[in-house]
Design a protein around this motif. Structure first.
Motif, mmCIF file in Angstrom:
data_model
loop_
_atom_site.group_PDB
_atom_site.id
_atom_site.type_symbol
_atom_site.label_atom_id
_atom_site.label_comp_id
_atom_site.label_asym_id
_atom_site.label_seq_id
_atom_site.Cartn_x
_atom_site.Cartn_y
_atom_site.Cartn_z
ATOM 1 N N LEU A 52 46.210 86.231 48.087
ATOM 2 C CA LEU A 52 45.344 87.190 48.652
ATOM 3 C C LEU A 52 44.581 88.000 47.683
ATOM 4 O O LEU A 52 43.133 88.299 47.968
ATOM 5 C CB LEU A 52 46.055 88.470 49.333
ATOM 6 N N THR A 53 44.964 88.301 46.448
ATOM 7 C CA THR A 53 44.190 88.982 45.408
ATOM 8 C C THR A 53 43.021 87.952 45.210
ATOM 9 O O THR A 53 41.822 88.574 45.189
ATOM 10 C CB THR A 53 44.923 89.218 44.239
ATOM 11 N N ASN A 54 43.076 86.851 44.882
ATOM 12 C CA ASN A 54 42.358 85.740 44.494
ATOM 13 C C ASN A 54 41.182 85.617 45.466
ATOM 14 O O ASN A 54 40.074 85.602 45.460
ATOM 15 C CB ASN A 54 42.851 84.318 44.335
ATOM 16 N N ARG A 55 41.560 85.588 46.970
ATOM 17 C CA ARG A 55 40.808 85.289 48.181
ATOM 18 C C ARG A 55 39.877 86.527 48.283
ATOM 19 O O ARG A 55 38.667 86.660 48.495
ATOM 20 C CB ARG A 55 41.322 85.053 49.560
ATOM 21 N N LEU A 56 40.419 87.846 48.107
ATOM 22 C CA LEU A 56 39.505 88.932 48.368
ATOM 23 C C LEU A 56 38.580 89.162 47.145
ATOM 24 O O LEU A 56 37.356 89.366 47.431
ATOM 25 C CB LEU A 56 40.443 90.313 48.210
ATOM 26 N N ARG A 57 38.726 88.771 46.089
ATOM 27 C CA ARG A 57 37.865 88.816 44.765
ATOM 28 C C ARG A 57 36.771 87.843 45.055
ATOM 29 O O ARG A 57 35.612 88.182 44.888
ATOM 30 C CB ARG A 57 38.616 88.589 43.691
ATOM 31 N N LYS A 58 37.259 86.530 45.464
ATOM 32 C CA LYS A 58 36.249 85.585 45.991
ATOM 33 C C LYS A 58 35.192 86.298 46.924
ATOM 34 O O LYS A 58 33.907 85.864 46.758
ATOM 35 C CB LYS A 58 36.682 84.318 46.369
ATOM 36 N N LEU A 59 35.764 86.764 48.053
ATOM 37 C CA LEU A 59 34.993 87.201 49.182
ATOM 38 C C LEU A 59 33.842 88.406 48.536
ATOM 39 O O LEU A 59 32.872 88.698 49.002
ATOM 40 C CB LEU A 59 35.756 87.869 50.453
ATOM 41 N N GLU A 60 34.419 89.274 47.331
ATOM 42 C CA GLU A 60 33.614 90.214 46.846
ATOM 43 C C GLU A 60 32.421 89.476 46.000
ATOM 44 O O GLU A 60 31.448 90.102 46.129
ATOM 45 C CB GLU A 60 34.511 91.157 46.352
ATOM 46 N N THR A 61 32.783 88.630 45.231
ATOM 47 C CA THR A 61 31.694 88.016 44.495
ATOM 48 C C THR A 61 30.825 87.477 45.321
ATOM 49 O O THR A 61 29.586 87.456 44.849
ATOM 50 C CB THR A 61 32.606 86.871 43.567
ATOM 51 N N ALA A 62 31.353 86.800 46.363
ATOM 52 C CA ALA A 62 30.234 86.232 47.308
ATOM 53 C C ALA A 62 29.398 87.165 47.904
ATOM 54 O O ALA A 62 28.646 86.817 48.890
ATOM 55 C CB ALA A 62 31.012 85.210 48.295
ATOM 56 N N GLY A 63 29.703 88.676 48.082
ATOM 57 C CA GLY A 63 28.937 89.511 48.944
ATOM 58 C C GLY A 63 29.426 89.576 50.389
ATOM 59 O O GLY A 63 28.862 90.241 51.163
ATOM 60 N N ILE A 64 30.486 89.117 50.623
ATOM 61 C CA ILE A 64 31.112 89.047 52.017
ATOM 62 C C ILE A 64 31.806 90.375 52.439
ATOM 63 O O ILE A 64 32.011 90.773 53.393
ATOM 64 C CB ILE A 64 31.899 87.898 52.216
ATOM 65 N N LEU A 65 32.388 91.180 51.382
ATOM 66 C CA LEU A 65 33.188 92.244 51.400
ATOM 67 C C LEU A 65 32.817 93.002 50.227
ATOM 68 O O LEU A 65 32.434 92.591 49.108
ATOM 69 C CB LEU A 65 34.616 92.231 51.632
ATOM 70 N N ARG A 66 33.260 94.497 50.239
ATOM 71 C CA ARG A 66 33.069 95.163 49.179
ATOM 72 C C ARG A 66 34.386 96.158 49.160
ATOM 73 O O ARG A 66 35.007 96.324 50.016
ATOM 74 C CB ARG A 66 31.805 96.302 49.145
ATOM 75 N N ARG A 67 34.718 96.494 47.927
ATOM 76 C CA ARG A 67 35.849 97.519 47.963
ATOM 77 C C ARG A 67 35.424 98.811 47.487
ATOM 78 O O ARG A 67 34.382 99.163 47.124
ATOM 79 C CB ARG A 67 36.702 97.016 46.327
ATOM 80 N N GLU A 68 36.097 99.568 48.198
ATOM 81 C CA GLU A 68 35.799 101.386 48.090
ATOM 82 C C GLU A 68 37.250 101.804 47.647
ATOM 83 O O GLU A 68 38.210 101.664 48.448
ATOM 84 C CB GLU A 68 35.444 101.936 49.179
ATOM 85 N N ARG A 69 37.084 102.549 46.542
ATOM 86 C CA ARG A 69 38.370 103.403 46.081
ATOM 87 C C ARG A 69 38.719 104.572 47.129
ATOM 88 O O ARG A 69 37.883 105.457 47.393
ATOM 89 C CB ARG A 69 38.320 103.975 44.768
ATOM 90 N N TYR A 70 40.087 104.710 47.515
ATOM 91 C CA TYR A 70 40.323 105.731 48.257
ATOM 92 C C TYR A 70 41.567 106.582 47.671
ATOM 93 O O TYR A 70 41.902 107.686 48.231
ATOM 94 C CB TYR A 70 40.889 105.272 49.641
ATOM 95 N N SER A 71 42.020 106.042 46.444
ATOM 96 C CA SER A 71 42.977 106.993 45.619
ATOM 97 C C SER A 71 42.644 106.749 44.015
ATOM 98 O O SER A 71 42.402 105.597 43.802
ATOM 99 C CB SER A 71 44.092 106.541 46.039
ATOM 100 N N ASP A 72 42.610 107.715 43.317
ATOM 101 C CA ASP A 72 42.588 107.707 41.914
ATOM 102 C C ASP A 72 43.925 107.610 41.090
ATOM 103 O O ASP A 72 43.850 106.756 40.167
ATOM 104 C CB ASP A 72 41.796 108.837 41.275
ATOM 105 N N HIS A 73 44.839 108.151 41.710
ATOM 106 C CA HIS A 73 46.205 108.053 41.121
ATOM 107 C C HIS A 73 47.121 107.593 41.919
ATOM 108 O O HIS A 73 47.873 108.302 42.682
ATOM 109 C CB HIS A 73 46.484 109.326 40.528
#
Length: 151
Positions: A52-73
């Protein structure tokens, strides 16, 4: 395929390079359902954490999804579909329609309702004339095509 044969240039093939794998499409399905966090996506898809980590990274690189930080620690992220990712909802609806018809005709496992209140039955229509596109699709001879064919 013979070594000297070139595969047909095609956006379907290009798209499948990005999304043509089970866990990728199931992750997109979960995002369309509003599941945003990694653990929820993993639970609902059954994908292992590393896949899943690999697939989500691939989707992010392709511009299909974006990550948003919701916790710093510790650092934690939510996943959100981009407009391009949301457009994949149409693809998933058509895959679901095919599966309901050919794999689960007596008891579809999931149904969506349209805003009109009825069970959604998606169709592909021609953007020019508005007629259903299932019949009469053909590729004209020219750039990147072999002789004209009808699907």
């Amino acid at each position: 395929m013979p070594k000297d044969a070139d595969p047909r240039p095609c956006s379907i093939a290009d798209t499948l390079e990005i999304i043509g794998e089970r866990w990728t499409l199931l992750a997109v399905r979960e995002l369309l359902h509003g599941v945003r966090r990694f653990d929820g996506i993993a639970r609902n898809t059954g994908a292992s954490r590393d896949i899943l980590t690999n697939r989500l990274r691939k989707l992010e690189t392709a511009g299909i999804l974006r990550r948003e930080r919701y916790s710093d620690h510790p650092p934690r992220f939510e996943y959100h579909l981009t407009p391009a990712g949301r457009e994949l909802g149409d693809v998933l609806l058509m895959l679901m329609k095919w599966g309901d018809r050919h794999l689960n005709p007596d008891d579809p496992p999931m149904r969506f309702h349209h805003s009109c209140g009825e069970v959604l039955s998606p169709v592909v229509v021609c953007g020019h004339c508005g007629r259903e596109a299932r019949h009469g699709i053909h590729t004209p001879e020219g750039r990147g095509t072999r002789p004209s064919s009808t699907i």
